[in-house]
Design an enzyme around this catalytic site. Structure first.
Site, PDB file in Angstrom:
ATOM      1  N   SER A   1      13.227  11.303 -24.784  1.00 57.88           N
ATOM      2  CA  SER A   1      12.530  12.687 -25.325  1.00 57.88           C
ATOM      3  C   SER A   1      12.459  13.620 -24.062  1.00 57.88           C
ATOM      4  CB  SER A   1      11.420  11.980 -25.797  1.00 57.88           C
ATOM      5  OG  SER A   1      10.736  13.802 -26.551  1.00 57.88           O
ATOM      6  N   GLU A   2      12.947  14.896 -24.261  1.00 61.87           N
ATOM      7  CA  GLU A   2      13.517  15.424 -22.804  1.00 61.87           C
ATOM      8  C   GLU A   2      11.607  16.227 -22.284  1.00 61.87           C
ATOM      9  OE1 GLU A   2      15.291  16.701 -25.963  1.00 61.87           O
ATOM     10  OE2 GLU A   2      14.132  18.707 -25.937  1.00 61.87           O
ATOM     11  N   ASN A   3      10.644  15.764 -23.258  1.00 58.48           N
ATOM     12  CA  ASN A   3       9.363  16.617 -22.503  1.00 58.48           C
ATOM     13  C   ASN A   3       8.813  15.400 -21.883  1.00 58.48           C
ATOM     14  OD1 ASN A   3       9.281  14.867 -25.192  1.00 58.48           O
ATOM     15  ND2 ASN A   3       7.208  15.054 -25.496  1.00 58.48           N
ATOM     16  N   GLY A   4       9.671  14.163 -21.610  1.00 57.93           N
ATOM     17  CA  GLY A   4       9.402  13.332 -20.638  1.00 57.93           C
ATOM     18  C   GLY A   4       9.343  11.864 -21.045  1.00 57.93           C
TER      19      GLY A   4
ATOM     20  N   SER B   1      13.046  14.092 -16.269  1.00 57.12           N
ATOM     21  CA  SER B   1      13.758  14.548 -17.471  1.00 57.12           C
ATOM     22  C   SER B   1      15.395  15.226 -17.411  1.00 57.12           C
ATOM     23  CB  SER B   1      12.374  15.292 -18.408  1.00 57.12           C
ATOM     24  OG  SER B   1      12.835  14.740 -19.774  1.00 57.12           O
TER      25      SER B   1
END
Lengths: 216, 215
Positions: free
Chosen positions: A46-49, A88
């Site tokens: 999940s690219e938010n972290g 990320s």
């Protein structure tokens, strides 16, 4: 989920190799997660972290700090890992993400992708899409073959502002599976009951038909 | 040196025309109390730097709706219709930056770098006006560092020296912004005594943090 969407996401899920790190975009790509066999040990980023997106939380058990990149409550599986946004995107840009699945407004025969803006109409911003399609090892587009009014989305040349140049590897639609090659778009699989003539008539780019064309 | 302050004490640091970084991703990891304080103070013509413009009633969105923002430097505005509307009327300047580039620009500023080379955006409108370099046959854009006057951050735990620990997806841009603003203000869910955080679990060293406010 409609049958055509189910066909698309099931097929996309079969692209992954054991142990792959995969990033799924918002919308139809997110649904691919439901069709990845657990024994494949695919980890979702999940690219938010974080790495390790799990099943959606049961109502009432949502955690305010755990959401996916669409801001929707999520869970993180054991073995997952949390990190900041620079890390990320180092994972993404650095080629550590094996595959990303995204929707598209337009794709063309050079593998160019347009999926972030319709000038004057829809300007949501690119978010992480440009980094993802530039950095992921395999870029898979999961989309319906044409627009709602039936216009082709697989074009000779994209008309909308691009997300990335020469970035798309595969296109999966309800009509077939296509691979972007240096010669153009190669049709490798065709959906049951669909003819080559039908899929070509809904595609502006000239399709190259694989000698080994399979049923999707 | 006491870094722990009341919310009322921090509003004195806010001025018109400041550039302000705000942590969070779709409001997760956004210091809502600090944003509220900024709204209440009513300073104007702000340049706001963050991942997105949140929702109209949450996060950075509140500073868009209030009309205090002159320019937003973000990767995404799709969850806040007011951002798009003000952009179309010319009341708000929006600089859309790919998310990974935004994170790295902020990191660069805080790490003392003059910029970095990224393949992201090559051949797109993101390339316009930027210097490009080709290295080993691959084309890159030169992206420049991004700093701010103030960073408003959210942490899970802070000790009284400002050492910070984050939780889950609430980390996002917060640790990067701690490096790249003149004044760093943190809203912490929990403030603990020095020594209570294990040194190995600290993500942001306290030396970067100026002020801590209890969430």
């Amino acid at each position: 989920m409609s049958d055509r969407r189910e066909l698309i996401v099931k097929r996309v899920a079969a692209f992954f190799n054991e142990g792959d790190l995969v990033n799924l975009g918002i919308g139809m790509p997110t649904m691919v997660a439901n069709y990845i066999p657990p024994e494949a040990n695919v980890m979702l980023q999940s690219e938010n972290g974080f790495i390790g997106i799990g099943p959606s939380p049961e109502p009432g058990t949502e955690d305010k700090d755990t959401v996916n990149a669409g801001g929707i409550p999520a869970t993180i599986i054991p073995g997952g890992a949390c990190f900041d946004s620079a890390t990320s995107f180092a994972l993404i840009r650095g080629g550590h993400v094996d595959a990303t699945v995204l929707g598209a407004l337009e794709v063309d025969e050079a593998g160019n992708l347009a999926n972030w803006v319709v000038p004057g109409k829809l300007v949501p911003g690119m978010g992480g899409a440009m980094d993802l399609v530039t950095g992921a090892k395999k870029v898979i587009i999961a989309m319906e073959h044409t627009t709602k009014d039936g216009s082709p989305k697989i074009l000779k040349k994209c008309t909308l502002p691009l997300t990335a140049v020469n970035a798309v590897d595969y296109i999966v639609t309800e009509l077939g599976v296509m691979e972007v090659t240096s010669d153009g778009i190669l049709l490798t699989e065709i959906a049951p009951g669909v003819t080559v003539e039908e899929i070509q008539s809904k595609t502006e780019a000239k399709l190259i038909i694989s000698d080994n064309l399979k049923t999707m | 040196m006491n870094k722990v302050k009341d919310l009322e004490e921090i509003t004195g640091y806010f001025r018109d025309n400041q550039s302000i970084m705000i942590g969070g991703f779709l409001c997760v990891g956004t210091p809502e109390l600090l944003v509220d304080a900024l709204v209440k103070k009513g300073v104007r013509d702000l340049t706001i730097i963050g991942n997105d413009t949140g929702y109209p009633d949450r996060g950075i969105g509140k500073l868009i709706v209030s009309g205090q923002t002159k320019k937003a430097i973000v990767s995404h505005i799709g969850t806040n219709k007011e951002t798009g509307r003000l952009m179309n009327t010319g009341e708000l300047e929006v600089d859309l930056v790919p998310q990974g580039t935004l994170a790295e620009r902020i990191r660069s500023a805080g790490a003392g770098l003059g910029g970095f080379l990224t393949p992201t955006g090559v051949g797109t409108i993101v390339e316009e006006g930027k210097q490009t370099l080709t290295i080993d046959g691959k084309k890159y854009l030169l992206e420049l560092p991004l700093k701010a006057d103030i960073a408003l951050l959210k942490a899970w735990k802070a000790d009284k020296l400002g050492n910070l620990v984050y939780r889950r997806a609430a980390r996002n841009f917060n640790p990067l912004m701690a490096f790249s603003a003149e004044l760093v203000i943190v809203e912490a869910e929990e403030i603990v005594e020095v020594g209570e955080l294990d040194q190995d679990e600290v993500v942001t060293p306290g030396t970067l943090v100026d002020i801590i406010v209890k969430a």
